[in-house]
Every structure is written in C-alpha cells, then in structure tokens.
Design a protein around this motif. Sequence first.
Motif, PDB file in Angstrom:
ATOM      1  N   ALA A   1       0.844  -1.199   0.000  1.00  0.00           N
ATOM      2  CA  ALA A   1       0.000   0.000   0.000  1.00  0.00           C
ATOM      3  C   ALA A   1       0.881   1.252   0.000  1.00  0.00           C
ATOM      4  CB  ALA A   1      -0.924   0.013   1.213  1.00  0.00           C
ATOM      5  N   ARG A   2       0.419   2.281  -0.674  1.00  0.00           N
ATOM      6  CA  ARG A   2       1.138   3.554  -0.731  1.00  0.00           C
ATOM      7  C   ARG A   2       0.584   4.457   0.361  1.00  0.00           C
ATOM      8  NH1 ARG A   2       4.887   5.434  -3.184  1.00  0.00           N
ATOM      9  NH2 ARG A   2       5.210   7.589  -3.736  1.00  0.00           N
ATOM     10  N   VAL A   3       1.479   5.038   1.188  1.00  0.00           N
ATOM     11  CA  VAL A   3       1.071   5.832   2.342  1.00  0.00           C
ATOM     12  C   VAL A   3       1.868   7.132   2.422  1.00  0.00           C
ATOM     13  CG1 VAL A   3       0.332   3.847   3.730  1.00  0.00           C
ATOM     14  CG2 VAL A   3       2.692   4.609   3.831  1.00  0.00           C
TER      15      VAL A   3
ATOM     16  N   ARG B   1       2.283  11.067   8.592  1.00  0.00           N
ATOM     17  CA  ARG B   1       1.797  12.252   9.302  1.00  0.00           C
ATOM     18  C   ARG B   1       2.875  12.711  10.278  1.00  0.00           C
ATOM     19  NH1 ARG B   1      -3.827   9.339  10.487  1.00  0.00           N
ATOM     20  NH2 ARG B   1      -4.845   9.765   8.515  1.00  0.00           N
ATOM     21  N   THR B   2       2.722  13.901  10.804  1.00  0.00           N
ATOM     22  CA  THR B   2       3.698  14.432  11.755  1.00  0.00           C
ATOM     23  C   THR B   2       3.638  13.640  13.053  1.00  0.00           C
ATOM     24  OG1 THR B   2       3.443  16.615  10.787  1.00  0.00           O
ATOM     25  CG2 THR B   2       4.470  16.500  12.963  1.00  0.00           C
ATOM     26  N   ARG B   3       4.788  13.125  13.475  1.00  0.00           N
ATOM     27  CA  ARG B   3       4.897  12.366  14.715  1.00  0.00           C
ATOM     28  C   ARG B   3       5.603  13.215  15.759  1.00  0.00           C
ATOM     29  NH1 ARG B   3       8.282   7.576  12.390  1.00  0.00           N
ATOM     30  NH2 ARG B   3       9.204   9.352  11.343  1.00  0.00           N
TER      31      ARG B   3
ATOM     32  N   GLU C   1       6.286  10.266   1.466  1.00  0.00           N
ATOM     33  CA  GLU C   1       5.469   9.171   0.972  1.00  0.00           C
ATOM     34  C   GLU C   1       6.341   7.948   0.753  1.00  0.00           C
ATOM     35  OE1 GLU C   1       3.312  10.357  -2.483  1.00  0.00           O
ATOM     36  OE2 GLU C   1       2.343  12.035  -1.459  1.00  0.00           O
ATOM     37  N   GLY C   2       5.682   6.786   0.751  1.00  0.00           N
ATOM     38  CA  GLY C   2       6.403   5.551   0.529  1.00  0.00           C
ATOM     39  C   GLY C   2       5.457   4.380   0.418  1.00  0.00           C
ATOM     40  N   VAL C   3       6.038   3.180   0.419  1.00  0.00           N
ATOM     41  CA  VAL C   3       5.290   1.937   0.249  1.00  0.00           C
ATOM     42  C   VAL C   3       5.551   1.043   1.454  1.00  0.00           C
ATOM     43  CG1 VAL C   3       5.023  -0.100  -1.222  1.00  0.00           C
ATOM     44  CG2 VAL C   3       5.475   2.123  -2.248  1.00  0.00           C
ATOM     45  N   ILE C   4       4.505   0.390   1.953  1.00  0.00           N
ATOM     46  CA  ILE C   4       4.646  -0.546   3.067  1.00  0.00           C
ATOM     47  C   ILE C   4       5.366  -1.791   2.560  1.00  0.00           C
ATOM     48  CG2 ILE C   4       3.411  -2.013   4.701  1.00  0.00           C
ATOM     49  CD1 ILE C   4       1.184   0.071   4.722  1.00  0.00           C
ATOM     50  N   VAL C   5       6.463  -2.159   3.258  1.00  0.00           N
ATOM     51  CA  VAL C   5       7.235  -3.318   2.831  1.00  0.00           C
ATOM     52  C   VAL C   5       7.229  -4.456   3.850  1.00  0.00           C
ATOM     53  CG1 VAL C   5       8.761  -2.049   1.280  1.00  0.00           C
ATOM     54  CG2 VAL C   5       9.376  -2.277   3.684  1.00  0.00           C
ATOM     55  N   LYS C   6       6.890  -4.157   5.114  1.00  0.00           N
ATOM     56  CA  LYS C   6       6.923  -5.195   6.144  1.00  0.00           C
ATOM     57  C   LYS C   6       6.022  -4.771   7.297  1.00  0.00           C
ATOM     58  CE  LYS C   6      10.290  -7.745   8.904  1.00  0.00           C
ATOM     59  NZ  LYS C   6      11.685  -7.824   9.332  1.00  0.00           N
ATOM     60  N   THR C   7       5.439  -5.736   7.990  1.00  0.00           N
ATOM     61  CA  THR C   7       4.597  -5.433   9.144  1.00  0.00           C
ATOM     62  C   THR C   7       5.391  -5.612  10.435  1.00  0.00           C
ATOM     63  OG1 THR C   7       3.775  -7.689   9.311  1.00  0.00           O
ATOM     64  CG2 THR C   7       2.496  -6.155   7.966  1.00  0.00           C
ATOM     65  N   HIS C   8       4.934  -4.946  11.469  1.00  0.00           N
ATOM     66  CA  HIS C   8       5.510  -5.020  12.807  1.00  0.00           C
ATOM     67  C   HIS C   8       4.359  -4.802  13.767  1.00  0.00           C
ATOM     68  CE1 HIS C   8       7.801  -3.620  16.356  1.00  0.00           C
ATOM     69  NE2 HIS C   8       8.764  -4.379  15.868  1.00  0.00           N
ATOM     70  N   PHE C   9       4.443  -5.303  15.005  1.00  0.00           N
ATOM     71  CA  PHE C   9       3.297  -5.151  15.893  1.00  0.00           C
ATOM     72  C   PHE C   9       3.038  -3.697  16.262  1.00  0.00           C
ATOM     73  CE2 PHE C   9       6.347  -5.216  19.362  1.00  0.00           C
ATOM     74  CZ  PHE C   9       5.746  -4.464  20.357  1.00  0.00           C
ATOM     75  N   VAL C  10       4.016  -2.834  16.123  1.00  0.00           N
ATOM     76  CA  VAL C  10       3.826  -1.416  16.402  1.00  0.00           C
ATOM     77  C   VAL C  10       3.175  -0.713  15.217  1.00  0.00           C
ATOM     78  CG1 VAL C  10       5.058   0.748  16.839  1.00  0.00           C
ATOM     79  CG2 VAL C  10       5.750  -1.320  17.994  1.00  0.00           C
ATOM     80  N   GLY C  11       3.494  -1.131  14.026  1.00  0.00           N
ATOM     81  CA  GLY C  11       2.981  -0.477  12.818  1.00  0.00           C
ATOM     82  C   GLY C  11       3.498  -1.163  11.573  1.00  0.00           C
ATOM     83  N   PHE C  12       4.142  -0.370  10.702  1.00  0.00           N
ATOM     84  CA  PHE C  12       4.638  -0.902   9.439  1.00  0.00           C
ATOM     85  C   PHE C  12       6.001  -0.303   9.117  1.00  0.00           C
ATOM     86  CE2 PHE C  12       0.026  -1.036   9.123  1.00  0.00           C
ATOM     87  CZ  PHE C  12      -0.196  -2.312   8.651  1.00  0.00           C
TER      88      PHE C  12
ATOM     89  N   LEU D   1      -0.025   7.005   9.802  1.00  0.00           N
ATOM     90  CA  LEU D   1      -0.015   6.704   8.372  1.00  0.00           C
ATOM     91  C   LEU D   1      -1.318   7.145   7.729  1.00  0.00           C
ATOM     92  CD1 LEU D   1       1.549   3.136   8.368  1.00  0.00           C
ATOM     93  CD2 LEU D   1       2.646   5.278   7.734  1.00  0.00           C
ATOM     94  N   GLU D   2      -1.211   7.723   6.572  1.00  0.00           N
ATOM     95  CA  GLU D   2      -2.372   8.124   5.783  1.00  0.00           C
ATOM     96  C   GLU D   2      -2.344   7.305   4.495  1.00  0.00           C
ATOM     97  OE1 GLU D   2      -3.791  12.046   3.280  1.00  0.00           O
ATOM     98  OE2 GLU D   2      -2.402  12.284   4.952  1.00  0.00           O
ATOM     99  N   LEU D   3      -3.388   6.533   4.265  1.00  0.00           N
ATOM    100  CA  LEU D   3      -3.448   5.671   3.088  1.00  0.00           C
ATOM    101  C   LEU D   3      -3.669   6.509   1.836  1.00  0.00           C
ATOM    102  CD1 LEU D   3      -3.548   2.751   2.002  1.00  0.00           C
ATOM    103  CD2 LEU D   3      -6.010   2.855   2.279  1.00  0.00           C
ATOM    104  N   LEU D   4      -2.796   6.342   0.856  1.00  0.00           N
ATOM    105  CA  LEU D   4      -2.942   7.034  -0.425  1.00  0.00           C
ATOM    106  C   LEU D   4      -3.507   6.096  -1.493  1.00  0.00           C
ATOM    107  CD1 LEU D   4       0.423   9.020  -0.499  1.00  0.00           C
ATOM    108  CD2 LEU D   4      -1.836   9.840   0.172  1.00  0.00           C
ATOM    109  N   ALA D   5      -3.034   4.856  -1.516  1.00  0.00           N
ATOM    110  CA  ALA D   5      -3.511   3.879  -2.498  1.00  0.00           C
ATOM    111  C   ALA D   5      -3.368   2.480  -1.918  1.00  0.00           C
ATOM    112  CB  ALA D   5      -2.715   3.991  -3.793  1.00  0.00           C
TER     113      ALA D   5
END
Length: 185
Positions: free
Chosen positions: A118-120, A123-125, A137-148, A171-175
């Motif tokens: 997914a493309r995300v 947001r400001t942390r 912006e970027g692409v999710i490549v791996k999951t983690h229990f905290v996030g991605f 994270l804000e989902l773009l696609a």
Amino acid sequence: MFETAVIDPVPSTEHLDLISQLDQLTLALTQAEHHAATILDFDPDAQVAIGYLAPDHGEPRDHLVSGCAMDVRAWRMLARACSGDADCHDDMTRLAFFLRERCQPAERLAPPTLAIGARVRLRTRPRAGGDRYSGREGVIVKTHFVGFYIKLDMSRRERTQKTELVETAYLELLASPAAPEPATV
C-alpha cells in the motif's frame, strides 16, 4: 470491628477462553503499557513490578496491539504490572481480567486496507527536534506489531533508500496495494 476481605470474582470460562484465543485478539493499551509491552517483547528477561502500571489516571487506551505480538509469558508480566498490587489473583486470572478489559471488538479495529504494497504518507509524529520524515510518501514493505516498515521515496538529494518503522496512527493511506493481475494463457 472486623475487616472483611473482598475478593474479586473469578473470571468465567468465556474469559479464560480469551487466553487460548490470544493470537486472534487485538488489545487496546495505554502509552505506558505499550512502551512496557515493547520492552517485554524485546527483552525476555525484563521484569516489571506488580502494580507498577496500575494507576493509569484515565490515560486513553489508543495503542492497538495484536495478541500474537508477544508470547503468553510477556502478556502475563504486563497483566501483573497493570493489576493493583492489593489483588490476590494468580497470573492466569490476572491475564484473563487484563484481556477482558482491553480486548477490542471487531468494529473498533482499523480497516484492513493497510497492507504490504500500500502507498502511504507519513503524518507528523511527536519527536524531539521535529519529525524529519513528516509528509514523506512511501510503500509498506513489512509489518511489525507497532505499525509498518515504510520504504520511503527518495528525495533528490538522498543517495540511499530509507526504510522507517512508523506506527499505524501516523499513516495516511494514499492507495491500496495493487491486486495481482490475472495470468493470461
């Protein structure tokens, strides 16, 4: 006058079943509990005192964590730290109460649109010195229990590709991830 000890009721069998279903549960934790869970997951020898996290003072439980993120021992340690030090339950009963209080219904869970590929947009942390990846912006490549883990798009001045661990809330989902195209014969 005599003091009468009042013991909380033992959880029913349906709540003890929560322990056996821990891998399928999603739990809502406070920020302090989430930090303790991260430490307990990272260091199996870590110890947290009984009742250390008990007075949460109305802190919101807005960190969603999968039950499969840690083993049962680590969840028992976290439940012990979150229980009042005055209760006289064993660890499994504490864990059953902990799971009952923090187990989230399916409708509160985030939609399953965030997935690998997914493309995300980040947001400001809240970070000391500011968030240097805010708005990237970027692409999710791996999951983690905290996030991605997000593989960030390279800026014009960067020489290497950056991969950043980002909590789901930032994270804000773009696609959505592209569906695999059907094979042609």
